[in-house]
Write a protein that holds these residues in place. Structure first.
Motif, PDB file in Angstrom:
ATOM      1  N   GLY A   1     -77.082   8.426  60.255  1.00 27.72           N
ATOM      2  CA  GLY A   1     -78.509   8.131  60.103  1.00 27.72           C
ATOM      3  C   GLY A   1     -78.814   6.691  60.452  1.00 27.72           C
TER       4      GLY A   1
ATOM      5  N   ALA B   1     -77.579   3.151  58.808  1.00 31.62           N
ATOM      6  CA  ALA B   1     -76.538   3.418  57.814  1.00 31.62           C
ATOM      7  C   ALA B   1     -75.505   2.292  57.793  1.00 31.62           C
TER       8      ALA B   1
ATOM      9  N   ASN C   1     -77.065  -0.744  56.124  1.00 27.86           N
ATOM     10  CA  ASN C   1     -77.238  -0.479  54.699  1.00 27.86           C
ATOM     11  C   ASN C   1     -75.905  -0.438  53.950  1.00 27.86           C
TER      12      ASN C   1
ATOM     13  N   GLN D   1     -74.902  -2.653  50.762  1.00 31.04           N
ATOM     14  CA  GLN D   1     -74.285  -2.171  49.528  1.00 31.04           C
ATOM     15  C   GLN D   1     -73.052  -2.990  49.175  1.00 31.04           C
TER      16      GLN D   1
ATOM     17  N   ASP E   1     -72.067   4.190  51.444  1.00 31.14           N
ATOM     18  CA  ASP E   1     -72.482   5.325  52.265  1.00 31.14           C
ATOM     19  C   ASP E   1     -73.788   5.082  53.015  1.00 31.14           C
TER      20      ASP E   1
ATOM     21  N   ASP F   1     -76.788   4.955  51.777  1.00 38.22           N
ATOM     22  CA  ASP F   1     -77.950   5.523  51.095  1.00 38.22           C
ATOM     23  C   ASP F   1     -78.362   4.593  49.966  1.00 38.22           C
TER      24      ASP F   1
ATOM     25  N   SER G   1     -82.558   6.956  46.181  1.00 41.59           N
ATOM     26  CA  SER G   1     -82.483   8.376  45.874  1.00 41.59           C
ATOM     27  C   SER G   1     -83.884   8.956  45.986  1.00 41.59           C
ATOM     28  N   TYR G   2     -84.006  10.064  46.709  1.00 46.47           N
ATOM     29  CA  TYR G   2     -85.322  10.680  46.911  1.00 46.47           C
ATOM     30  C   TYR G   2     -85.510  11.939  46.071  1.00 46.47           C
TER      31      TYR G   2
ATOM     32  N   SER H   1     -80.953   5.381  42.376  1.00 45.60           N
ATOM     33  CA  SER H   1     -79.636   5.297  43.009  1.00 45.60           C
ATOM     34  C   SER H   1     -78.764   4.261  42.298  1.00 45.60           C
TER      35      SER H   1
ATOM     36  N   SER I   1     -85.559   0.524  53.724  1.00 46.43           N
ATOM     37  CA  SER I   1     -84.165   0.503  54.189  1.00 46.43           C
ATOM     38  C   SER I   1     -83.915   1.389  55.395  1.00 46.43           C
ATOM     39  N   ARG I   2     -84.886   2.180  55.816  1.00 46.35           N
ATOM     40  CA  ARG I   2     -84.732   2.990  57.016  1.00 46.35           C
ATOM     41  C   ARG I   2     -85.460   2.370  58.206  1.00 46.35           C
TER      42      ARG I   2
END
Length: 357
Positions: A228, A231, A234, A238, A252, A254, A257-258, A263, A290-291
């Motif tokens: 994605g 990623a 991100n 992390q 990962d 992500d 959390s959606y 998260s 973050s996307r």
């Protein structure tokens, strides 16, 4: 200043002229040279890739062309509709899993698969005979529409999620087609177009190169292709959060959390709320970016980077390969996003070597 020195200064300040843009014919000819040996219909592949670059307004520089060549070689070895060994068996096993998840008695579900399909074979026989994802997708679409248990057996949706020569996400293709006019007359649905050479190359190229990123190395785009957009950026963030807080995190990519939960990354950042001068809502709003590339300009990203660099005693990388194990009924061995990215990167480097001749 003497006249000679002034002239030298003016010459030194003169900008180099921009190279002449490649013509479509030149791009197609270069692509034909860049493809690995053994590719059939090189001119056809070159035409579809060049058309994708033109429609998406992506610069057809050699590095970009090699990126698409490398992903296509990795995903399908330049086969528009690649076969998958044991696909029929894998598909029936997947249906069994779905039956169990929906509490459908196996005898009832198997009876539904014994219904005769329009071509005279049972649905089970047609699934067993499927060799490509395009075949399987078409069978599933027909089953959902015709079999009484079809929508429950397949959870009301076609479980084939990727396809075509670049194994691009069908959900991504459908979303892109809503935002940007598809450049070809669609033969049926966008799902069907993904399984064509021209459609698979178009949507795959968009997914690989159709977003802005600050990566210095293409391997991180290859990881993003699998995991994605952003990623890799991100996952590095992390890692910075983990270094700054001492909280171990799964890298990962992500960050949010959606599903209504918070998260682990967001919870870890919360422990630095006072030092950051940000409350929970401000942290969450920043993470929602973050996307996109804009995340890198948020106060959250910048300040976490500063704290983490101080804690580490050096500047931490702003991109790293995500740590994700690939999950799919088709995958029978332990593979990861890092494995995928490295394999594509090897092919990319071989392509760039061919470009140098």
């Amino acid at each position: 200043m003497g006249a000679t020195a002034l002239l030298a200064l003016l010459v030194g300040c003169r900008q180099e002229p921009k190279p002449r843009p490649k013509t479509p014919a030149e791009v197609r000819a270069e692509l034909a040279r860049l493809m690995p040996r053994g590719v059939r219909d090189r001119s056809g592949w070159a035409a579809d890739i060049q058309s994708a670059f033109a429609a998406l307004k992506i610069e057809p520089k050699t590095a970009n062309l090699c990126a698409v060549v490398a992903v296509t070689e990795q995903e399908s070895t330049f086969n528009a509709d690649p076969s998958v060994p044991g696909l029929g068996r894998i598909a029936l096993e997947e249906i069994d899993r779905r039956m169990t998840a929906h509490h459908i008695p196996p005898l009832v579900a198997r009876a539904a698969l014994q219904i005769e399909s329009p071509d005279g074979r049972t649905w089970e026989k047609r699934i067993e005979a499927a060799t490509t994802e395009r075949d399987l997708s078409d069978i599933y679409e027909a089953m959902i529409a015709r079999v009484p248990m079809g929508s429950r057996l397949l959870a009301s949706s076609n479980p084939v999620h990727t396809g075509g020569p670049m194994q691009v996400s069908i959900a991504f293709a459908e979303e892109l087609a809503r935002d940007k006019t598809y450049p070809y007359p669609a033969q049926g649905s966008i799902r069907h177009e993904v399984f064509t050479r021209r459609g698979g190359v178009y949507f795959g190229t968009a997914h690989l190169l159709g977003y802005r990123a600050s990566y210095k190395q293409p391997i991180f785009r290859f990881a993003d292709y699998n995991a994605g957009w952003y990623a890799s950026r991100n996952a590095a963030f992390q890692n910075m959060v983990s270094v700054a807080t001492g909280v171990p995190l799964d890298l990962d990519g992500d960050l949010v959390s959606y599903d209504g939960d918070t998260s682990k990354t967001e919870l870890a950042i919360g422990t630095l709320s006072q030092e950051l001068g940000m409350d929970a809502s401000q942290i969450h709003r920043a993470l929602l970016k973050s996307r996109s590339l804009d995340f890198e300009t948020t106060a959250l990203y910048v300040e976490i980077g500063k704290i983490a660099d101080r804690a580490a005693g050096h500047v931490l990388p702003r991109a790293r390969l995500p740590e994700i194990r690939l999950q799919s009924p088709k995958i029978t061995r332990r593979l990861t996003t890092a494995w995928f990215a490295k394999r594509v990167d090897q092919r990319y480097r071989a392509c760039m070597a061919r470009a140098k001749g």
